[in-house]
Scaffold this motif. Structure first.
Motif, PDB file in Angstrom:
ATOM      1  N   GLN A  99       0.829  -1.203   0.000  1.00  0.00           N
ATOM      2  CA  GLN A  99       0.000   0.000   0.000  1.00  0.00           C
ATOM      3  C   GLN A  99       0.866   1.257   0.000  1.00  0.00           C
ATOM      4  O   GLN A  99       0.588   2.220  -0.724  1.00  0.00           O
ATOM      5  N   LYS A 100       1.950   1.246   0.788  1.00  0.00           N
ATOM      6  CA  LYS A 100       2.844   2.400   0.831  1.00  0.00           C
ATOM      7  C   LYS A 100       3.552   2.612  -0.497  1.00  0.00           C
ATOM      8  O   LYS A 100       3.775   3.752  -0.918  1.00  0.00           O
ATOM      9  N   TRP A 101       3.934   1.527  -1.150  1.00  0.00           N
ATOM     10  CA  TRP A 101       4.546   1.646  -2.476  1.00  0.00           C
ATOM     11  C   TRP A 101       3.568   2.319  -3.445  1.00  0.00           C
ATOM     12  O   TRP A 101       3.941   3.203  -4.215  1.00  0.00           O
ATOM     13  N   ARG A 102       2.321   1.908  -3.395  1.00  0.00           N
ATOM     14  CA  ARG A 102       1.333   2.496  -4.308  1.00  0.00           C
ATOM     15  C   ARG A 102       1.068   3.958  -3.949  1.00  0.00           C
ATOM     16  O   ARG A 102       0.872   4.792  -4.837  1.00  0.00           O
ATOM     17  N   GLU A 103       1.079   4.272  -2.662  1.00  0.00           N
ATOM     18  CA  GLU A 103       0.866   5.660  -2.239  1.00  0.00           C
ATOM     19  C   GLU A 103       2.039   6.557  -2.632  1.00  0.00           C
ATOM     20  O   GLU A 103       1.865   7.767  -2.827  1.00  0.00           O
ATOM     21  N   SER A 104       3.224   5.967  -2.747  1.00  0.00           N
ATOM     22  CA  SER A 104       4.404   6.766  -3.115  1.00  0.00           C
ATOM     23  C   SER A 104       4.359   7.202  -4.562  1.00  0.00           C
ATOM     24  O   SER A 104       4.979   8.185  -4.952  1.00  0.00           O
ATOM     25  N   ALA A 105       3.606   6.446  -5.379  1.00  0.00           N
ATOM     26  CA  ALA A 105       3.558   6.731  -6.810  1.00  0.00           C
ATOM     27  C   ALA A 105       2.563   7.852  -7.097  1.00  0.00           C
ATOM     28  O   ALA A 105       1.697   8.170  -6.295  1.00  0.00           O
ATOM     29  N   CYS A 106       2.707   8.445  -8.273  1.00  0.00           N
ATOM     30  CA  CYS A 106       1.787   9.498  -8.682  1.00  0.00           C
ATOM     31  C   CYS A 106       1.624   9.441 -10.192  1.00  0.00           C
ATOM     32  O   CYS A 106       2.236   8.616 -10.878  1.00  0.00           O
ATOM     33  N   ASP A 107       0.806  10.329 -10.732  1.00  0.00           N
ATOM     34  CA  ASP A 107       0.539  10.318 -12.174  1.00  0.00           C
ATOM     35  C   ASP A 107       1.661  10.957 -12.984  1.00  0.00           C
ATOM     36  O   ASP A 107       1.754  10.768 -14.188  1.00  0.00           O
ATOM     37  N   PHE A 156      10.998  11.986  -9.592  1.00  0.00           N
ATOM     38  CA  PHE A 156      12.199  11.191  -9.403  1.00  0.00           C
ATOM     39  C   PHE A 156      12.406  10.838  -7.939  1.00  0.00           C
ATOM     40  O   PHE A 156      11.868  11.478  -7.043  1.00  0.00           O
ATOM     41  N   ILE A 157      13.213   9.810  -7.736  1.00  0.00           N
ATOM     42  CA  ILE A 157      13.433   9.292  -6.387  1.00  0.00           C
ATOM     43  C   ILE A 157      14.043  10.338  -5.462  1.00  0.00           C
ATOM     44  O   ILE A 157      13.851  10.280  -4.256  1.00  0.00           O
ATOM     45  N   ALA A 158      14.748  11.315  -6.016  1.00  0.00           N
ATOM     46  CA  ALA A 158      15.328  12.357  -5.175  1.00  0.00           C
ATOM     47  C   ALA A 158      14.260  13.037  -4.328  1.00  0.00           C
ATOM     48  O   ALA A 158      14.463  13.338  -3.154  1.00  0.00           O
ATOM     49  N   LYS A 159      13.088  13.235  -4.929  1.00  0.00           N
ATOM     50  CA  LYS A 159      12.004  13.875  -4.190  1.00  0.00           C
ATOM     51  C   LYS A 159      11.467  12.951  -3.105  1.00  0.00           C
ATOM     52  O   LYS A 159      10.965  13.412  -2.085  1.00  0.00           O
ATOM     53  N   ILE A 160      11.555  11.645  -3.333  1.00  0.00           N
ATOM     54  CA  ILE A 160      11.073  10.682  -2.355  1.00  0.00           C
ATOM     55  C   ILE A 160      12.039  10.578  -1.183  1.00  0.00           C
ATOM     56  O   ILE A 160      11.652  10.654  -0.020  1.00  0.00           O
ATOM     57  N   VAL A 161      13.327  10.391  -1.481  1.00  0.00           N
ATOM     58  CA  VAL A 161      14.292  10.183  -0.399  1.00  0.00           C
ATOM     59  C   VAL A 161      14.550  11.457   0.394  1.00  0.00           C
ATOM     60  O   VAL A 161      14.936  11.393   1.562  1.00  0.00           O
ATOM     61  N   LYS A 162      14.327  12.609  -0.222  1.00  0.00           N
ATOM     62  CA  LYS A 162      14.495  13.859   0.518  1.00  0.00           C
ATOM     63  C   LYS A 162      13.283  14.150   1.400  1.00  0.00           C
ATOM     64  O   LYS A 162      13.377  14.893   2.366  1.00  0.00           O
ATOM     65  N   SER A 163      12.152  13.560   1.046  1.00  0.00           N
ATOM     66  CA  SER A 163      10.932  13.818   1.804  1.00  0.00           C
ATOM     67  C   SER A 163      10.873  12.912   3.026  1.00  0.00           C
ATOM     68  O   SER A 163      11.762  12.099   3.286  1.00  0.00           O
ATOM     69  N   ALA A 164       9.782  13.037   3.764  1.00  0.00           N
ATOM     70  CA  ALA A 164       9.604  12.223   4.969  1.00  0.00           C
ATOM     71  C   ALA A 164       8.875  10.925   4.661  1.00  0.00           C
ATOM     72  O   ALA A 164       8.507  10.191   5.578  1.00  0.00           O
ATOM     73  N   PHE A 165       8.685  10.605   3.378  1.00  0.00           N
ATOM     74  CA  PHE A 165       7.890   9.430   3.025  1.00  0.00           C
ATOM     75  C   PHE A 165       8.448   8.151   3.632  1.00  0.00           C
ATOM     76  O   PHE A 165       7.736   7.387   4.300  1.00  0.00           O
ATOM     77  N   LEU A 166       9.732   7.874   3.395  1.00  0.00           N
ATOM     78  CA  LEU A 166      10.315   6.632   3.901  1.00  0.00           C
ATOM     79  C   LEU A 166      10.322   6.605   5.423  1.00  0.00           C
ATOM     80  O   LEU A 166      10.078   5.565   6.035  1.00  0.00           O
TER      81      LEU A 166
END
Length: 284
Positions: A60-68, A73-83
């Motif tokens: 579910q978290k993997w699907r929530e991490s994705a967007c349209d 890019f992953i830089a926005k993911i790893v810099k954010s508080a998502f993980l």
């Protein structure tokens, strides 16, 4: 009952393949039947979810991490508080782990690679270790634990077979993302490793992007390919070692692009070769 191990490499966004793969593995090996786990980077989170029966939550978290937007890019993911938030809700003090659950961490303090057995870490402290395991240099600050500073150990060893080599493992299911059928250590040891190799023409892009369609494809592909491989290799059961070893040998012979063992995928191969000469390794 055979002694089974799982090894998961790092792979950034391609870790979605592993979630699908672990769902297929779970159909053959429930977590209590897997005695050995070793993982790097995103593979640590995936294998932790498997070991604690939280794969549905992580999917579910993997699907929530994705967007349209296909340009996220992953830089926005790893810099954010998502993980970090995903880990906060993934870890519970009641979590049970196998006796051996290694994650790779790079220590800045003494310039060493540490294979930390999370099973020996008090449950209330595991969250910090998991956060250190996905702390990517440049994008993240190091995580402080007991006066030491740690980064993601995948920068040194991305396919952490090493901690399991001297343990009594009958066979290992190993997932990584290069397109090479690596030869690990020696032929006997190599023929005890079921290699789940997930590679495609968009390998680099799929490592970096979190769009919905790509994540969905990787989740389904990871499950389907792993199911096909395990259905063949385990067709005589999970305890018929002669048949399993023979099947692994046949599978290895059928796959081209053989290379002798390295500890990272294609992106970090050269860094690995240099780093192993300069950096100490500790199994703790």
């Amino acid at each position: 009952m055979c002694k089974v191990g799982i090894v998961l490499s790092g792979g950034m966004a391609r870790g979605a393949y592993q979630v699908g793969a672990l769902k297929a593995i779970n159909e053959y090996f429930p977590p209590e039947d897997v005695l050995f786990i070793s993982a790097s980077s995103i593979g640590v989170l995936n294998s932790y979810a498997y070991a604690t029966r939280k794969l549905e939550y992580l999917e579910q978290k993997w699907r929530e991490s994705a967007c349209d937007d296909k340009n996220i890019f992953i830089a926005k993911i790893v810099k954010s508080a998502f993980l970090q938030k995903a880990i906060d809700n993934l870890v519970d003090e009641s979590d049970a782990l196998p006796k051996y659950f290694y994650e790779t961490l790079y220590s800045i303090n003494d310039n060493s690679l540490k294979y930390v057995n999370l099973s020996d870490i008090p449950a209330e402290n595991r969250m910090r270790y998991l956060k250190a395991g996905v702390a990517i240099p440049i994008y993240n600050k190091p995580v402080y634990i007991d006066g030491d500073r740690f980064f993601d150990g995948a920068i040194i060893d991305n396919i952490p077979i090493y901690p399991l080599q001297k343990l009594s493992v009958d066979y290992i299911i190993c997932s990584y993302f290069d397109d090479c059928n690596y030869i690990f250590e020696n032929q006997i040891f190599n023929n005890r490793i079921i290699k789940l190799i997930f590679s495609d023409k968009s390998m680099l892009r799929n490592s970096l992007c979190f769009d919905k369609n790509t994540i969905d494809i990787m989740l389904h592909s990871g499950y389907r390919k792993t199911k096909e491989i395990l259905d063949q290799i385990m067709s005589h059961g999970t305890d018929d070692l002669d048949f399993i070893y023979n099947s692994i040998g046949i599978y290895n012979d059928m796959n081209s692009k053989h290379k002798f063992r390295i500890t990272g995928d294609m992106i970090v191969t050269n860094c690995n070769k240099i780093a192993h000469k300069l950096i100490k390794r500790q199994v703790i």
